[in-house]
Design a protein around this motif. Structure first.
Motif, mmCIF file in Angstrom:
data_model
loop_
_atom_site.group_PDB
_atom_site.id
_atom_site.type_symbol
_atom_site.label_atom_id
_atom_site.label_comp_id
_atom_site.label_asym_id
_atom_site.label_seq_id
_atom_site.Cartn_x
_atom_site.Cartn_y
_atom_site.Cartn_z
ATOM 1 N N GLU A 151 1.866 8.901 4.441
ATOM 2 C CA GLU A 151 1.158 7.896 3.621
ATOM 3 C C GLU A 151 1.976 7.571 2.365
ATOM 4 O OE1 GLU A 151 -2.164 6.545 3.955
ATOM 5 O OE2 GLU A 151 -2.166 7.315 6.005
ATOM 6 N N SER A 154 5.198 5.679 3.242
ATOM 7 C CA SER A 154 4.893 4.291 3.602
ATOM 8 C C SER A 154 4.709 3.436 2.352
ATOM 9 C CB SER A 154 3.616 4.270 4.458
ATOM 10 O OG SER A 154 3.287 2.955 4.830
ATOM 11 N N LYS A 155 4.043 3.990 1.331
ATOM 12 C CA LYS A 155 3.809 3.216 0.097
ATOM 13 C C LYS A 155 5.112 2.966 -0.654
ATOM 14 C CE LYS A 155 -0.837 5.019 -0.432
ATOM 15 N NZ LYS A 155 -1.583 6.083 -1.086
ATOM 16 N N ALA A 158 6.829 0.217 1.010
ATOM 17 C CA ALA A 158 6.150 -1.052 0.696
ATOM 18 C C ALA A 158 6.663 -1.607 -0.628
ATOM 19 C CB ALA A 158 4.642 -0.840 0.642
ATOM 20 N N ASN A 169 3.099 -0.326 6.242
ATOM 21 C CA ASN A 169 1.676 0.030 6.257
ATOM 22 C C ASN A 169 1.426 1.220 7.170
ATOM 23 O OD1 ASN A 169 0.344 -2.276 4.712
ATOM 24 N ND2 ASN A 169 1.589 -3.395 6.208
ATOM 25 N N THR A 235 0.595 -5.099 2.520
ATOM 26 C CA THR A 235 1.599 -4.034 2.446
ATOM 27 C C THR A 235 1.085 -2.879 1.594
ATOM 28 O OG1 THR A 235 3.975 -3.621 2.235
ATOM 29 C CG2 THR A 235 2.949 -4.842 0.413
ATOM 30 N N GLY A 236 1.523 -1.682 1.964
ATOM 31 C CA GLY A 236 1.122 -0.477 1.225
ATOM 32 C C GLY A 236 -0.292 -0.026 1.522
ATOM 33 N N SER A 238 -3.546 1.418 4.088
ATOM 34 C CA SER A 238 -3.871 2.350 5.172
ATOM 35 C C SER A 238 -5.055 1.740 5.897
ATOM 36 C CB SER A 238 -4.238 3.717 4.593
ATOM 37 O OG SER A 238 -3.159 4.188 3.804
#
Ligand code: NAD
Length: 248
Positions: A151, A154-155, A158, A169, A235-236, A238
Motif C-alpha cells: 500500500e 503504491s502511494k 502514485a 493504485n 491514483t494513490g 485503495s
C-alpha cells in the motif's frame, strides 16, 4: 477500437486465479500481455489462451526480475502466496520469502518499467493488495505486513508518477474463489474441526457483510477499469472489493 489497443501489459502470478483473470480482461480490452509465473506450464497455458508471451520467473529472485521486459505500459503486481502460523512459530525464511515476492519484486518491477512509462507519458501500475492491506488478521504476519507495505509503495509510485501520466493504485479484494483460498478453506476446516462449507461464512467472511466469495473476474474488471484513459485522475487509492468488511 478497444480502449487498451497498442498497450503492453505485464501481469505477475498470471498462471492462476486473479492473475489469469487480469490477463484475460486486459487482452479483451486490446492489450498485449506478458504472462509471468513461477509455474512455467501454467504461464504457457494462459499465454496460449490469449496469444500472449509466457515468462517463467521466481519473483523472489532479483535476477529473474532483471530478465523481464522493460517496455511495459501496464504493470499488474499480483503474484503472492499465504502462510498461516502464529508469530511465535512463524518460520523466518517464509516471512522473508513473502516480502521478496510481494514487496521487493513489485518495487524492482516498478523500477524497471517506470522509465518506459515516463517516456510514453502513460502508465498504469495496479497492485493487487487485499483487505489485509488495510486490516489485520491473526496468524498472517507475513502476508499482512507485505500487503501493508505494498500500500505504501503504491502511494509513493502514485506521487512520483503523477507528472508523467502514470497512475498507481491498489485493488483490495476480500476473499476470492481461487486456489490460494481453497487451500485455506481446507486448512481452516481441519484446524477448527468444521465442514469446509462452514469455513467461508463463519471463519473467512466473519467480518464481511456479504458472505460469499468474489469471482476472480470481478477483481479483473476493477483492474481493467483503472487502466482506461477515463481513470487518469484516479491514483494513490485503495479500491476495496470486500463486501463491506472495511466499512464495519
Ligand atoms: P493463486 O494461488 O491462484 O495464484 C497466485 C499465482 O502466483 C500462482 O500462479 C503462483 O504460481 C504465482 N506465484 C506464487 N509465487 C510466485 C513467485 N515466487 N514468482 C512468480 N509467481 C509466483 O492466488 P490468487 O488468489 O489468484 O492470488 C493472487 C493475488 O491476489 C495475491 O497477491 C493475493 O495475495 C491476492 N489476493 C487474493 C485474495 C483471495 O481471496 N484469493 C484476496 C485478496 C488478495
Amino acid at each position: 477500437m478497444n480502449e487498451l489497443d497498442g498497450r503492453m501489459a505485464l501481469v505477475t502470478g498470471a498462471g492462476s486465479g486473479i492473475g489469469r483473470a487480469c490477463v484475460h480482461a486486459l487482452a479483451d480490452a486490446g492489450a498485449k500481455v506478458h504472462v509471468v509465473d513461477i509455474d512455467g506450464s501454467a504461464a504457457e497455458r494462459v499465454a496460449a489462451e490469449i496469444g500472449g508471451r509466457a515468462h517463467i520467473a521466481d519473483l523472489a529472485d532479483p535476477t529473474a526480475v532483471d530478465a523481464l521486459p522493460r517496455e511495459v505500459d501496464i504493470l499488474v503486481n499480483n503474484a503472492g502466496f499465504q502462510h498461516v502460523a502464529p508469530l511465535t512459530e512463524f518460520p523466518p525464511e517464509v516471512f522473508t520469502r513473502v516480502q521478496q515476492v510481494m514487496v521487493t519484486a513489485p518495487f524492482l518491477l516498478m523500477r524497471r518499467v517506470l522509465p518506459h512509462m515516463y517516456e510514453g507519458g502513460y502508465g498504469r501500475i495496479v497492485n493487487i493488495s487485499s483487505v489485509h492491506g488495510l486490516r489485520a488478521s491473526p496468524f498472517k504476519a507475513a502476508y499482512v505486513a507485505a500487503k501493508h507495505a505494498l500500500e505504501g509503495l503504491s502511494k509513493v509510485a502514485a506521487l512520483e508518477g503523477a507528472p508523467h501520466g502514470v497512475t498507481s493504485n491498489c485493488v483490495n479484494p476480500g476473499y476470492v474463489d481461487t486456489p490460494l483460498v481453497r487451500d485455506q478453506i481446507r486448512d481452516q476446516a481441519a484446524t477448527h474441526g468444521i465442514a469446509e462449507s462452514e469455513v467461508v461464512g463463519e471463519v473467512l467472511l466473519r467480518r464481511a457483510a456479504m458472505k460469499e466469495l468474489l469471482d476472480p473476474g470481478e477483481v479483473a474488471e476493477a483492474v481493467r477499469w483503472l487502466c482506461g484513459e477515463h481513470a487518469r485522475h484516479v491514483t494513490g487509492i485503495s479500491l476495496s472489493l470486500d463486501g463491506g468488511w472495511t466499512a464495519a
